[in-house]
Scaffold this active site. Structure first.
Site, PDB file in Angstrom:
ATOM      1  N   GLU A   1      -8.484 -18.880 -17.543  1.00 22.35           N
ATOM      2  CA  GLU A   1      -8.143 -20.040 -18.368  1.00 22.35           C
ATOM      3  C   GLU A   1      -6.768 -19.885 -19.007  1.00 22.35           C
ATOM      4  OE1 GLU A   1      -9.803 -22.513 -17.409  1.00 22.35           O
ATOM      5  OE2 GLU A   1     -10.932 -23.161 -19.163  1.00 22.35           O
TER       6      GLU A   1
ATOM      7  N   ASP B   1      -2.674 -32.626 -20.849  1.00 18.05           N
ATOM      8  CA  ASP B   1      -2.466 -32.798 -19.404  1.00 18.05           C
ATOM      9  C   ASP B   1      -2.586 -34.221 -18.852  1.00 18.05           C
ATOM     10  OD1 ASP B   1      -5.178 -32.671 -20.036  1.00 18.05           O
ATOM     11  OD2 ASP B   1      -5.716 -31.153 -18.576  1.00 18.05           O
TER      12      ASP B   1
ATOM     13  N   GLU C   1      -7.884 -27.807 -10.537  1.00 19.83           N
ATOM     14  CA  GLU C   1      -6.479 -28.218 -10.632  1.00 19.83           C
ATOM     15  C   GLU C   1      -5.551 -27.588  -9.596  1.00 19.83           C
ATOM     16  OE1 GLU C   1      -8.445 -27.741 -13.207  1.00 19.83           O
ATOM     17  OE2 GLU C   1      -8.341 -29.612 -14.336  1.00 19.83           O
TER      18      GLU C   1
ATOM     19  N   GLU D   1     -14.823 -37.701 -21.726  1.00 19.48           N
ATOM     20  CA  GLU D   1     -15.651 -37.202 -20.617  1.00 19.48           C
ATOM     21  C   GLU D   1     -16.493 -38.320 -20.017  1.00 19.48           C
ATOM     22  OE1 GLU D   1     -15.196 -34.404 -19.319  1.00 19.48           O
ATOM     23  OE2 GLU D   1     -14.473 -33.030 -20.862  1.00 19.48           O
TER      24      GLU D   1
HETATM   25  C1  DMJ Z   1     -12.096 -32.355 -15.314  1.00 20.30           C
HETATM   26  O1  DMJ Z   1     -13.072 -32.935 -16.076  1.00 20.30           O
HETATM   27  C2  DMJ Z   1     -10.873 -33.206 -15.264  1.00 20.30           C
HETATM   28  O2  DMJ Z   1     -10.061 -32.802 -14.205  1.00 20.30           O
HETATM   29  C3  DMJ Z   1     -10.079 -33.159 -16.536  1.00 20.30           C
HETATM   30  O3  DMJ Z   1      -8.880 -33.861 -16.443  1.00 20.30           O
HETATM   31  C4  DMJ Z   1      -9.761 -31.746 -16.904  1.00 20.30           C
HETATM   32  N1  DMJ Z   1     -10.940 -30.931 -16.928  1.00 20.30           N
HETATM   33  C5  DMJ Z   1     -11.823 -30.971 -15.807  1.00 20.30           C
HETATM   34  C6  DMJ Z   1     -11.464 -30.045 -14.680  1.00 20.30           C
HETATM   35  O4  DMJ Z   1     -10.894 -28.868 -15.020  1.00 20.30           O
END
Ligand code: DMJ
Length: 621
Positions: free
Chosen positions: A350, A257, A371, A117
């Site tokens: 989710e 992902d 997304e 993060e």
């Molecule tokens: C963001 O922090 C980034 O896109 C990450 O890759 C996935 N989670 C969140 C958004 O959903």
């Protein structure tokens, strides 16, 4: 069970296609302008709410109008919003935010933070803002700016380096910014956590001329890739000391992902074809074992047995990534399917169970994720099909109607009741609003540095803009926006650097003829392959790969060995047993959705007893 699930999948896909066919009320250019202004207003409602009620805390609680520290306590939302401010052309706020951060943010603090993060949100935010603020050609250069954000970024990255000191090279999930890795820190991390660091650390290396940042993160990716299964899938969680997979579900969503995302994007930004090689192998396996047109499921990384027939909202970035790779046709179908879930509830939950055709228990929320909007933007950019503007308009309406709250935008706790939750993740301003604004601006004009700017931009996974400047990218030595530019001979010049205009260079429009090709591999065959290194479209075959050989040891682990960089043929060695095993799995895997009819047989022969148990439990759920 299997027939029921197949019928449900069919119905959902049919429902999705019908919705997209119904184009009675298409967004016009003038409406796109209005929507762009509405999105700008959304940004300021949330940004001003944060500044007024939460700053300098990390994030806003938009229902009760307070702040909360969720990461390191260093004004996370402000840092995450920087390049959106610049994109909106807000010189005043961008300038004062950069100045405040330069003067006030410090990372010598006794805080244990997530490496992932912190990298994608803070390092990414600082670097993109630095690259905008220090460059006249962005139109947002800040007078008197003296690389303050770059120095902060370097300091922050140095403080994260101890996390990489593991036997596998895969970093710990968290690190203390003052004291290094805590003694009792968990040795388990996610694949996305270890494999989504290359863009930010790589850019930092190239800006500071210090290779260490790029080295450690590339090493981490190699550490993960070397432990892929024999069928080229990766699991969700891994022990960074032993290299053992502790969670063996392979998928394109939760916990994995952005590992896929950064393989392709690191190649696009840096021109390092080792990443492209890994991406191509990983992508091929994902499309073979995880894709049940138009959905994606989660499978055991070794046996390919389906363990989760589930759409999870993080999967929704995938069609956007496919656009960058040029695999447009499946991206269109998958986007339509995912959007049908959004239409059903007004938001994507989710988790959505494809077997029961209902929300997965315990996964009912929509925490303002970007997304699906991200993929909508990329698909509009590639196709210019106005149905994506219609989808964007629907999403704006849902967010305005359901998520707008007194001081910003609220998470949706339950997509059926639309109950609001008192949180606003910083990615709402970094990503969700940014992609909406880019979508409508593209239709209306466009007038922004991504579309018209001096460089191509690669978005990090938090949507921070990383420009392919000469300093960062190896200009003309690779094919940026790989798939998007490779199908039309007329546009080939765009990525060899001889493009006639910046706008053209950043344009990923596709022609109808592209649509008929279902995979990059089909297109690849129609191009000459010999000039890749000189900057033509990449059409690497296995025989043309060089740089690394991948061999399997007796445990089935793939070892990565540097090979002779000058050899002209590949050094890919796959052991005989590996080939046989893969073939056996291939044969038994019929691709029938969503259950493998040979599941029991495979499970019996599989040594992953615990996984089999998990499969049963999850399918029963
Ligand atoms: C963001 O922090 C980034 O896109 C990450 O890759 C996935 N989670 C969140 C958004 O959903």
């Amino acid at each position: 069970m299997s027939a029921k699930m197949a019928a449900a999948a069919f119905l959902l896909a049919f429902f999705a296609s019908q919705q997209l066919l119904a184009r009675a009320d298409v967004v016009t250019v003038s409406e796109a302008r209005q929507l762009r202004e509405e999105v700008r207003d959304m940004f300021y409602h949330a940004f001003d709410g944060y500044m007024q009620h939460a700053f300098p805390r990390d994030e806003l609680r938009p229902l009760t109008c307070q702040g909360e520290d969720t990461l390191g306590g260093y004004a996370l939302t402000l840092i995450d919003s920087l390049d959106t401010l610049a994109l909106l052309g807000d010189r005043e706020r961008f300038g004062s935010a950069v100045e405040w951060i330069g003067e006030n943010v410090r990372f010598d603090i006794n805080k244990t933070v997530s490496v992932f993060e912190t990298t994608i949100r803070v390092l990414g935010g600082l670097l993109s803002a630095h690259l905008i603020a220090s460059d006249y050609s962005t139109g947002m250069k800040i007078q008197n700016y003296d690389d303050e954000l770059l120095h902060l970024a370097e300091d922050l990255a140095r403080r994260m380096l101890p996390a990489f000191e593991t036997p596998t090279g895969i970093p710990f999930g968290s690190v203390n910014l003052l004291q290094g890795v805590d003694e009792h820190e968990s040795q388990i991390t996610s694949t996305a956590g270890g494999g989504t660091l290359t863009l930010e650390f790589g850019v930092l290396s190239r800006l500071t001329n210090n290779p260490i940042f790029e080295q450690v993160t590339k090493n981490a990716v190699r550490g993960i890739w070397a432990r892929r299964s024999k069928i080229n899938l990766v699991g969700a969680h891994i022990n960074v000391f032993s290299g053992e997979w502790t969670q063996k579900d392979a998928g394109i969503g939760t916990s994995i992902d952005s590992f896929y995302e950064y393989l392709l994007k690191a190649y696009l930004l840096f021109g390092d074809d080792e990443y492209l090689f890994m991406f191509q192998e990983a992508y091929k396996a994902a499309m073979h074992y995880l894709y049940h047109d138009p959905w994606y499921v989660e499978v055991n990384m070794n046996s390919a047995v389906t363990v989760w027939p589930l759409f999870n909202s993080l999967q929704a970035f995938w069609p956007g990534l496919q656009v960058l790779y040029g695999d447009i046709a499946p991206a269109i179908r998958t986007h339509a399917a995912f959007f049908s879930v959004w239409k059903r509830y007004g938001f994507t939950p989710e988790g959505f169970n494809l077997a029961s055709f209902s929300i997965q228990s315990g996964q009912r929320s929509y925490p303002l994720r970007p997304e699906l909007i991200e993929s909508t933007y990329w698909l509009f950019k590639a196709t210019r099909d106005f149905r994506y503007l219609d989808a964007g308009r629907d999403m704006v309406a849902s967010i305005q109607y359901g998520a707008r709250c007194p001081c910003g935008y609220c998470h949706i706790a339950d997509v059926e009741s639309h109950k609001q939750d008192d949180h606003m993740e910083s990615f709402f301003l970094a990503e969700t609003v940014k992609y909406l604004w880019l979508l409508f601006d593209l239709a209306a004009g466009p007038d922004n540095i991504v579309e018209n700017g001096p460089y191509k931009y690669i978005f990090n996974t938090e949507s921070h803009l990383l420009p392919a400047t000469a300093e960062i990218a190896l200009a003309n030595e690779h094919c940026s926006y790989l798939g998007a530019f490779c199908r039309d001979g007329g546009e080939r010049d765009a990525f060899t650097g001889i493009s006639s205009s910046y706008q053209e260079a950043n344009d990923t429009r596709i022609t109808d003829s592209w649509m008929s090709s279902s995979s990059p591999s089909e297109a690849e065959n129609s191009f000459t392959t010999s000039s890749f290194i000189k900057g033509f479209c990449p059409t690497l075959t296995h025989d043309q790969k060089f740089g690394f050989s991948y061999t399997a040891d007796k445990h089935g682990t793939h070892n990565v060995e540097p090979a002779n960089q000058h050899q002209s043929h590949s050094a890919i060695m796959i052991s005989e047993s590996l080939v046989i095993n893969s073939a056996a799995i291939d044969k038994s895997y019929t691709g029938q959705y969503p259950e493998n009819p040979h599941r029991e047989e495979i499970e019996k022969n599989s040594s992953d007893e615990k996984d089999s148990q998990l499969v049963r439990e999850q399918i029963q759920t």
